[in-house]
Design an enzyme around this catalytic site. Structure first.
Site, mmCIF file in Angstrom:
data_model
loop_
_atom_site.group_PDB
_atom_site.id
_atom_site.type_symbol
_atom_site.label_atom_id
_atom_site.label_comp_id
_atom_site.label_asym_id
_atom_site.label_seq_id
_atom_site.Cartn_x
_atom_site.Cartn_y
_atom_site.Cartn_z
ATOM 1 N NE ARG A 109 67.910 34.305 26.389
ATOM 2 C CZ ARG A 109 66.775 34.140 26.953
ATOM 3 N NH1 ARG A 109 66.284 33.020 27.242
ATOM 4 N NH2 ARG A 109 65.902 34.787 27.052
ATOM 5 C CB THR A 382 61.659 30.251 34.076
ATOM 6 O OG1 THR A 382 61.751 31.205 32.267
ATOM 7 C CG2 THR A 382 62.965 30.102 33.666
ATOM 8 C CB THR A 400 63.496 29.442 29.918
ATOM 9 O OG1 THR A 400 62.267 30.234 29.842
ATOM 10 C CG2 THR A 400 64.376 30.493 29.304
ATOM 11 C CB VAL A 401 60.772 26.535 26.544
ATOM 12 C CG1 VAL A 401 61.051 25.170 26.952
ATOM 13 C CG2 VAL A 401 59.241 26.087 27.655
ATOM 14 C CG ASN A 402 59.334 33.144 27.066
ATOM 15 O OD1 ASN A 402 60.344 34.033 28.369
ATOM 16 N ND2 ASN A 402 58.941 33.906 26.240
ATOM 17 C CD GLU A 421 63.170 32.037 25.566
ATOM 18 O OE1 GLU A 421 63.645 33.427 25.758
ATOM 19 O OE2 GLU A 421 63.567 31.023 26.612
ATOM 20 C CB SER A 454 64.503 38.520 33.181
ATOM 21 O OG SER A 454 63.705 39.576 32.765
ATOM 22 N N GLY A 474 59.936 35.054 34.980
ATOM 23 C CA GLY A 474 60.086 36.802 34.052
ATOM 24 C C GLY A 474 60.677 37.578 34.652
#
Length: 571
Positions: A109, A382, A400-402, A421, A454, A474
């Protein structure tokens, strides 16, 4: 139900659209009365893009294992699906290592830079500044994916990192045809991409959105990946690449330092493991909120026999369990290296017993009765992929890159699209982020802290079948994976699980989101009479599932049929 949180954390030094799912079948016949297979003897991969899935099989053909294939899939997705993930972002991985029969969780993360200041995310009137939180360098955390890929190769793979990164480097260098999802994302974010020259140069060649059928090349990212392949962590977190990224962030007004980059480290954690009606579920611990929420929901549901209630009351019980888990998500969870969380309480069957007693048999519980707050619609970004190899190694990775195309900020000369993020922190306590999720001080930003997620990559081991499962989406990731697990337990194959109709409740807003066709008219009417507000929206998620039937020793892989460009295939 017994829930065990194996919770020792090990700090490691430096350190992971055309949907596609493939599986290779074992032609040896088997019957349901035969002994359960100990290894598949064949492999399955399900990812969001055919090129990424093919990259995974290419690496398996070189003699790699599931972890090598995961590097190939993730890095190729960075090239071909940058709207969802990439080396400028991070990932979480739930893994089963066949040798030694052990389960592992890799936390790659992103982290907050040392100079993070919550005031940078506020307007003069004290309200959240959504632009700063979502666009440009202030919205980005220090990337974790490159370090995660290095860690996988060093500690779990069989091949050199360069072999596993080769398909992504080739694809970025030689080019590929972007799919409609990527082209649509670029068009939607065109104005933001035009704010930064390097972003426009990468995504808007010749000043416009690429056309369908165009060959798109990314030589800067190819070079960055080549340096990562050659030098490992030093090829990204120090040296020329790190300096280019930090210089680009500073030039755009950001606050990263070379020390932020060089001090990044992956965390290897033990996953949350729980038992639900004879199924072992291995899922993500904090800083993911997903595993805790899924465990809490299943703990509550374990007090009911869902096979003996009608559809309306089954949905009612699931929604009420979701509502209570998301309430706790908002109040308690954060980075375990910074926050002491009451995990023993949240994961306790006795706590679930108490929550279960608050569920009324025929009436919705208004979220306002649990505690007041507010929220918005969750987003749908994501990526996730699932892998099982011939030896039974398993990888569930959510990367992810959000938000779509992350921060829309590309570091000049690197091809690296940075994430956004920082919005996953509770930048303003009890104010919703872009996904409508609330947060408390437990998820407030601090230097080096990981923001709550999440992401819920999971492995489910039943009496005779095993599933590797996950999805983007999300805050809906949690409920998608939950419903996928329940569909698998009900006997669904990979396609059934990926296609299963979805509904979602996240405490606030106090509405039940549904896909078209999730409930028939009579079910919708009954739920409305019970006090639920139903809100239909477009289908969401991009679930990728691999299932190993240990009775027949067959592997089944499926990519979410909701995406028009999705593909499920067995070979």
């Amino acid at each position: 139900m017994k829930v065990a949180l194996r919770w020792h954390v090990l700090l490691i030094g430096f350190v992971l659209t055309t949907g596609a799912a493939f599986a290779a079948d074992n032609p040896t016949p088997s019957t349901k009365t035969a002994p359960l297979a100990l290894r598949p003897g064949h492999a399955g991969i399900a990812s969001a893009n055919a090129l990424a899935t093919q990259a995974g099989f290419e690496v398996l053909a070189k003699g790699g294992n599931a972890f090598d294939a995961a590097i190939a899939v993730a890095s190729t997705l960075s090239v071909v699906e940058p709207e969802s993930s990439g080396i400028g972002g991070g990932f979480m991985a739930t893994m089963h290592v066949a040798s030694g029969n052990r389960d592992v969780f890799i936390d790659a993360r992103e982290t907050a830079p040392a100079a993070v200041n919550p005031k940078d995310y506020l307007n003069p009137d004290g309200t959240p500044n959504r632009d700063t939180a979502l666009k440009g360098p202030f919205s980005a955390g220090i990337p974790g994916e490159p370090a995660g890929l290095v860690w996988l190769a060093k500690h779990y793979g069989k091949l050199p990192l360069a072999d596993s990164l080769a398909p992504a480097i080739r694809t970025a260098r030689d080019g590929f045809k972007p799919d409609n999802r990527l082209l649509g994302s670029i068009e939607d974010e065109q104005k933001n991409l035009q704010r930064w020259p390097a972003s426009a140069a990468k995504f808007l060649p010749n000043g416009k959105v690429p056309a369908a059928g165009d060959i798109w090349r990314d030589p800067d990212q190819a070079h960055t990946l080549q340096l990562l392949a050659q030098y490992g962590n030093a090829g990204f977190y120090s040296g020329k690449t790190a300096k280019k990224i930090v210089d680009a962030v500073h030039a755009a007004g950001g606050n990263w330092t070379l020390k932020d980059m060089s001090s990044y480290s992956v965390k290897e954690r033990l996953p949350i493991t729980l038992d639900y009606r004879g199924y072992k579920i291995i899922t993500a611990p904090p800083p993911s909120s997903g595993g805790v929420a899924i465990a809490e929901i299943l703990n509550i549901l374990s007090g009911f026999d869902l096979t003996k209630v009608d559809q309306v009351h089954r949905v009612h019980l699931v929604i009420e369990s979701m509502r209570r888990a998301f309430r706790d998500h908002n109040d308690y969870l954060g980075d375990p290296d910074f926050v002491k969380m009451p995990l023993n309480m949240l994961l306790s069957p006795y706590y679930a017993d108490g929550l279960r007693q608050t569920i009324l048999p025929d009436k919705a519980t208004p979220s306002s009765m649990l505690a007041p707050s507010s929220g918005e619609d969750p987003g749908m970004h994501t990526t996730h992929f699932s892998i099982i190899d011939a030896d039974g190694n398993m990888v569930a990775i959510t990367a992810t890159v959000n938000y779509v195309l992350g921060s829309t900020f590309v570091a000049d000369g690197t091809g690296v699209l940075l994430n956004d993020e920082m919005d996953d922190f509770a930048l303003v306590p009890n104010k919703p982020n872009v996904y409508g999720l609330l947060g408390s001080k437990a998820n407030a930003p601090e230097p080096g802290k990981r923001m709550l997620s999440s992401m819920s990559p999971s492995i489910v081991i039943g009496p005779d079948r095993t599933a590797v499962i996950g999805s983007p989406g999300g805050s809906t990731i949690i409920t998608q994976v939950l419903e996928g697990i329940l569909a698998f337990i009900d006997g669904g194959d990979a396609h059934d699980v990926a296609a299963h109709k979805r509904f979602h409740h996240q405490y606030m807003p106090d509405v039940v989101m549904t896909e078209p066709g999730t409930f028939d008219a009579s079910t919708s009417e009954a739920l409305t009479k019970m006090g639920y507000t139903l809100k239909q929206r477009e289908p969401w998620g991009f679930m990728n599932v691999v299932i190993w039937d240990r009775r027949t020793n067959k592997v089944d892989a499926a990519s979410d049929p909701r995406r028009a460009d999705g593909l499920g295939k067995v070979q």
